[in-house]
Design an enzyme around this catalytic site. Structure first.
Site, PDB file in Angstrom:
ATOM      1  N   HIS B 108      35.442  31.379  39.279  1.00 41.84           N
ATOM      2  CA  HIS B 108      34.739  32.587  38.812  1.00 41.84           C
ATOM      3  C   HIS B 108      33.515  32.252  37.950  1.00 41.84           C
ATOM      4  O   HIS B 108      32.789  33.153  37.537  1.00 41.84           O
ATOM      5  CB  HIS B 108      35.693  33.494  38.023  1.00 41.84           C
ATOM      6  CG  HIS B 108      36.812  34.050  38.855  1.00 41.84           C
ATOM      7  ND1 HIS B 108      36.585  34.793  39.994  1.00 41.84           N
ATOM      8  CD2 HIS B 108      38.166  33.949  38.731  1.00 41.84           C
ATOM      9  CE1 HIS B 108      37.751  35.134  40.533  1.00 41.84           C
ATOM     10  NE2 HIS B 108      38.729  34.632  39.790  1.00 41.84           N
ATOM     11  N   ASP B 147      41.962  31.396  47.371  1.00 45.46           N
ATOM     12  CA  ASP B 147      42.548  32.103  46.229  1.00 45.46           C
ATOM     13  C   ASP B 147      42.579  33.596  46.561  1.00 45.46           C
ATOM     14  O   ASP B 147      41.771  34.087  47.338  1.00 45.46           O
ATOM     15  CB  ASP B 147      41.658  31.852  45.002  1.00 45.46           C
ATOM     16  CG  ASP B 147      42.277  32.308  43.707  1.00 45.46           C
ATOM     17  OD1 ASP B 147      42.791  31.447  42.972  1.00 45.46           O
ATOM     18  OD2 ASP B 147      42.248  33.523  43.415  1.00 45.46           O
ATOM     19  N   HIS B 149      41.827  35.966  44.621  1.00 51.00           N
ATOM     20  CA  HIS B 149      40.669  36.625  44.028  1.00 51.00           C
ATOM     21  C   HIS B 149      39.395  36.137  44.705  1.00 51.00           C
ATOM     22  O   HIS B 149      39.301  34.974  45.097  1.00 51.00           O
ATOM     23  CB  HIS B 149      40.590  36.322  42.523  1.00 51.00           C
ATOM     24  CG  HIS B 149      41.812  36.747  41.772  1.00 51.00           C
ATOM     25  ND1 HIS B 149      42.834  35.869  41.491  1.00 51.00           N
ATOM     26  CD2 HIS B 149      42.170  37.951  41.279  1.00 51.00           C
ATOM     27  CE1 HIS B 149      43.777  36.526  40.821  1.00 51.00           C
ATOM     28  NE2 HIS B 149      43.407  37.784  40.690  1.00 51.00           N
ATOM     29  N   ASP B 236      47.536  32.268  44.516  1.00 52.07           N
ATOM     30  CA  ASP B 236      47.989  33.591  44.089  1.00 52.07           C
ATOM     31  C   ASP B 236      48.054  34.597  45.231  1.00 52.07           C
ATOM     32  O   ASP B 236      48.322  35.772  45.015  1.00 52.07           O
ATOM     33  CB  ASP B 236      47.127  34.118  42.921  1.00 52.07           C
ATOM     34  CG  ASP B 236      45.696  33.661  42.993  1.00 52.07           C
ATOM     35  OD1 ASP B 236      45.267  33.198  44.070  1.00 52.07           O
ATOM     36  OD2 ASP B 236      44.981  33.767  41.979  1.00 52.07           O
TER      37      ASP B 236
HETATM   38 ZN   LIG Z   1      42.957  33.828  41.623  1.00 51.75          ZN
END
Ligand SMILES: [Zn+2]
Ligand SMILES: [Zn+2]
Lengths: 562, 448
Positions: B108, B147, B149, B236
């Site tokens: 991120h 991931d 996200h 995740d």
């Molecule tokens: Zn993540």
């Protein structure tokens, strides 16, 4: 007064013994080892030593033997079944340990929770099969049995009740460390050698009791510490590789300084290098490698290189070659072919043996290469020193480059600062001074270095490491070795409680092993504490505490006169 | 036999805060599982030890405001350093592939760093990519972000880079942090189509993800022909993850890596620390090392538990078709942009830093170079937690820039310095591996 100590180290070629009393070596002996009659060799040495001191004056006898090492290395151990409870994870094919391996149901996870129960019917059928194939030794190992040993215990109980004549070992009794394959291997080797070892122990005990009824009898372990003969009966594997441990403890006993040092044992055709870090020997971080498998036996990190005093010097296609083979003793000691020792002999005018012979033999090589003799000697010595120095540096890196799991460890990266090179072994006086000069540190040689191994055995103190894992969320703890377990009170459990628990466990194991006198020497060597958080709330804490009596010397030992 | 290199750095002494998902405990059970299995002892696996990334390594990617030391924790420097250790092991042919099981994560973190975003200070994969380029001359790379996200940081860093293919599949941004990663996000004007987003509906299963792998990710990689494939390996998507809502399993992750065959995998997120991480990490190592993983599963795994709905199947199918076509049409779009003949392409946006609640305002101008991917000028303003308001100017000259862009970029940096516009003026000159910071008030320049 009974202050005499005896140490006997059975080596592959020679067996050494010393009688040590009041700060000096009273007597030392060396005999060829008879591989087929280790007991005979041991007693020969013992009787020789006892001729120099009344038996009732001997307080302790420590033996370092190759019995278990040889049994395992030569595959002469008896057929042993290995029962594994691996749960889910690696494929069963990953466990290439015993030709008689049985995989059973039963799955425990990392918190010690049972995921799948063992199947009693399957257990009975398996035991029946093992019995039918004539096997009488069984090793049982479950994944995460160090966090919950109930499956292993249940299997052992069943086996012992159905087949009382069998030897049954469980892995949690041997080690509580993580690493299931290593635990399984160590347990397997233990089951395999326990009967032979006990036979040997019985014989030695009887023979020694007949000579010195009141003296303590200890066995030297791979970690450089001793254990009582009685305690060794359950853990024969700990006695492997005690030879290098004896040598290293011996060099430490002679130098007696808490320095960063290299101990180099230069023998005929090999040199064994080990490291001392602030006076503590460096351990093989992954455990002893026995017969191709890593184990949970802690042993010294020893790097063996095929280069020694007897390594032959010769030429091939007009190129100088040094070793790795031995073609006889050094020319100065009557050999035909010049060796590394001959080169150092001439170059540093050491006056070893018949120096003329060194001269003549090396001159022939020099002529073949068309170089002056002194420059030949310089290049041989330079090459030898360079190879040794390189191996020593590789050892430093081995230690410096251990994996790190904390930020702190990475930021404070280890660096090995060498203080001293300690030489032992026959060729050490020739080679070590130059090697130390190359490493820019002083060297240390002791007149007793030829019997350093037996001396190391004689004065080493007992060692013991106990590891305790506490899970306050589950209100349990488990400790090893010996399969300790119990309940803890979850409320307000702190690091200091875990430390105290570890101390208590160590005391208990010490008492079980006849080492109560040494319990106070123990120190905590590793500590971990984790908060278990679930949904932003603290559910419990996990602690891992390691406490040990580290390698060292018995209290009455105050050094040796040089 | 070449092995799989593994570096395990759990940062057992570091947490964002005691109860934060990024806490000491995160990789504890993974440690227990990996060590108890003894997988590091297996002949196909070699364990490596960590090192610190240098400020130069970080400067190749980021503009840290005001500087690296005050913005980046030591834990992040080690984490990024671990990725570099794996890059070295791979490039020096010591290993056949490599997996960095490290925390804290990085995907991120964007080019300009005012604080921690989504648990990340700096971008581990991006730091590794620029290191690979600088040290080993690697040109074309692909990063597949697995991931749950959206890898918004990695996307932003390579948005204008046509030589880095970034593919991210993730839970739909309308239902999960960071709220981006939609189909139409395809890359900057001169790098259009080398950013591919695959937003998935919550509860998507192994079946859905493997359909995407087989029909979109693998074909795109085949056509793009990267020299190196990197898995930005978050865990995740697992059915037990507390921060997301997908239905992926450890087996699913292992098969994914068997298909993807990443050269280097780097752990990102994953917060189901007991039920998922120990098993998923095992699965990835086993898949990469070629060890049979059919016996691997989570304790509560039930093969009949997750079934893909026909509605989601249809959605995935159309998504895959759409994105494959978009990827294949990318060159025409870039051509069109170039032919527009604009000198600069400007855009403005706000960036939110969730960990510290910061709001950055940013303007970016890309030179629409006729021959290369162009240099960038970024103006950024943000009020830090300290109360201090930073306004900075950054010049980014990518390694693939033409000489004209390099000299124009350097001129721009000089003129910004002269004007003293902004508190700090940064230069990131990858062509000359030269990184500088000019502090306007003091009139001082520091070279990294
Ligand atoms: Zn993540
Ligand atoms: Zn250009």
């Amino acid at each position: 007064m009974n202050d005499a100590l005896i140490g006997i180290d059975v080596g592959g070629t020679y067996t050494d013994g010393v009688l040590f009393s009041d700060g000096s070596v009273v007597h030392s002996v060396k005999h060829r080892t008879d591989e087929d009659d280790l007991e005979g060799t041991l007693l020969l040495i013992l009787d020789d030593l006892l001729a120099h001191r009344r038996a009732k004056d001997v307080r302790r006898i420590v033996l370092s033997t190759t019995l278990v090492t040889n049994l395992l290395a030569t595959g002469r151990g008896e057929r042993t079944a290995l029962i594994l409870l691996p749960g889910k994870g690696l494929p069963n094919s990953a466990y290439d340990i015993s030709p008689d391996t049985y995989f059973l149901k039963g799955w425990i996870d990392f918190r010690g929770r049972q995921i799948e129960a063992p199947d009693p019917k399957e257990i009975e059928d398996t035991l029946k099969k093992i019995h039918a194939s004539g096997i009488e030794r069984i090793a049982i190992a479950g994944k995460f049995s160090n966090r919950n040993d109930s499956h292993e215990k249940m299997l052992k109980k069943t086996a012992e009740s159905l087949y009382p004549h069998m030897d049954v070992c469980t892995s949690n009794e041997i080690s509580g460390r993580l690493n299931f394959p290593r635990r399984a291997v160590t347990c397997y080797y233990t089951a395999m050698t326990v009967r032979d070892w006990n036979r040997f122990a019985d014989d030695m005990e009887a023979a020694i009791r007949a000579r010195a009824p009141h003296c303590e009898l200890h066995i030297l372990k791979a970690d450089g510490g001793t254990t009582t003969l009685a305690a060794s009966r359950k853990r024969p594997c700990e006695t492997v590789f005690s030879g290098p441990a004896a040598s290293t403890m011996g060099t430490l006993a002679l130098s007696r300084e808490e320095l960063n040092a290299v101990s180099i044992d230069i023998g005929g055709t090999t040199s064994d290098i080990s490291l001392l870090i602030e006076g503590q020997p460096l351990y093989a971080s992954r455990g002893a490698l026995i017969a191709g498998h890593l184990t949970h036996v802690s042993s010294f990190a020893v790097s063996s290189i095929p280069l020694g005093g007897d390594s032959a010097v010769y030429t091939t296609d007009g190129k100088l070659e040094i070793g790795p083979m031995r073609l006889g003793p050094a020319a100065c000691f009557g050999g035909e072919v010049p060796t590394v020792t001959d080169a150092f002999n001439i170059m540093n005018a050491l006056g070893l043996g018949n120096a003329q012979a060194s001269h003549a033999a090396l001159s022939r090589v020099a002529q073949g290469l068309q170089v002056p003799l002194d420059s030949l000697c310089r290049s041989i010595a330079g090459e030898v020193v360079e190879r040794l120095a390189q191996s020593i540096k590789d050892m430093f890196r081995l230690w410096e480059d251990e994996p790190a799991y904390k930020v702190w460890e990475v930021v404070h990266k280890r660096e090995f600062h060498l203080h001293q090179v300690i030489g032992i072994g026959a060729a050490a006086p020739a080679v070590v001074p130059m090697l130390a000069e190359r490493m820019k540190v002083p060297h240390f040689l002791h007149r007793l270095s030829p019997v350093a191994n037996a001396l190391g055995a004689a004065v080493a103190r007992p060692t013991l490491a106990v590891e305790v894992h506490v899970d306050t969320g589950r209100e349990t703890y488990s400790g090893s070795p010996g399969g300790l377990s119990g309940k803890v009170d979850k409320r307000n459990y702190q690091l200091k409680d875990a430390r105290e628990l570890a101390q208590a466990c160590l005391k208990q194991v010490c008492a079980d092993r006849g080492l109560a006198d040494y319990a106070d020497d123990a120190q905590i060597y590793s500590e971990e504490q984790f908060n278990v958080i679930r949904g932003w709330e603290q559910e419990g804490k996990l602690f891992d505490i390691g406490i040990q009596i580290s390698p060292g010397f018995i209290r009455e030992f105050k050094g040796v006169e040089n | 036999m070449k092995t799989t290199g593994v570096i395990f750095f759990p940062a057992f002494d570091w947490a964002i805060s005691p109860t934060h998902p990024e806490r000491e405990e995160r990789l504890l059970y993974t440690r227990d599982q990996l060590f108890e299995e003894g997988i590091m002892d297996m002949p196909g696996v070699t364990e490596y030890h960590p090192r610190l990334a240098t400020e130069k390594d970080v400067s190749r990617v980021h503009f840290c405001v005001p500087d690296i030391e005050s913005r980046v924790t030591t834990a992040h420097m080690v984490s990024a350093g671990c990725a570099l250790v794996m890059a070295d092991a791979f490039m020096n042919k010591e290993v056949r592939n490599a997996f960095a099981i490290i925390r804290p994560p990085g995907h991120h973190a964007m080019t300009v760093v005012h604080g921690n975003r989504g648990f990340c200070d700096i971008n581990n994969e991006a730091v590794m990519v620029e290191y690979l380029r600088r040290t080993y001359g690697v040109k074309r790379l692909a990063i597949v972000d697995t991931d749950v996200h959206h890898g918004d940081g990695t996307q932003e860093i390579f948005w204008h880079d046509p030589d880095v293919l970034f593919i991210s599949f993730h839970q739909d941004g309308r239902t999960l942090y960071p709220g981006s990663g939609f189909v139409e996000e395809m890359g900057g004007p001169l790098a259009y189509g080398t950013t591919i987003n695959i937003p998935m509906a919550p509860k998507t299963t192994d079946e859905g993800i493997h359909y995407i792998m087989d029909n979109l990710v693998m074909p795109i990689l085949d056509e793009f022909k990267p020299e190196i494939v990197i898995n930005s390996a978050g865990q995740d998507n697992h059915y037990s993850d507390p921060l997301a809502n997908m239905s992926f399993t450890a087996q699913g992750y292992a098969v994914l890596n068997q298909k993807l065959k990443p050269d280097i995998a780097v752990l990102e997120g994953g917060y189901s620390i007991e039920t998922a991480l120990p098993y998923v990490n095992m699965g990835i190592i086993m898949a990469m090392a070629g060890i049979d993983f059919s016996n691997l599963q989570e304790p509560d795994y039930d093969p009949s538990r997750f079934k893909e709905s026909s509605r989601n199947r249809a959605y995935i199918k159309s998504l895959v078709e759409h994105q494959l076509a978009a990827f294949r049409g990318r060159e025409a779009v870039v051509d069109k942009h170039r032919k527009e003949g604009r000198e600069f392409w400007g855009s403005s946006r706000s960036i939110f830093y969730d960990t510290e609640y910061l709001q950055e305002e940013q303007r970016l101008d890309l030179r629409m170079c006729p021959t290369c991917c162009g240099f960038r000028r970024i103006s950024s303003g943000c009020a830090h937690r300290s109360g201090r308001n930073y306004s900075v100017e950054c010049i980014a000259i990518p390694a693939a820039c033409c000489p004209d862009c390099v000299s124009r970029g350097l001129e721009e940096y000089s003129s910004l310095k002269k004007k003293k516009s902004g508190d700090h003026i940064y230069l990131q000159d990858r062509v000359n591996d030269d990184y500088r910071t000019f502090e306007s008030k003091a009139g001082e320049e520091t070279v990294v």
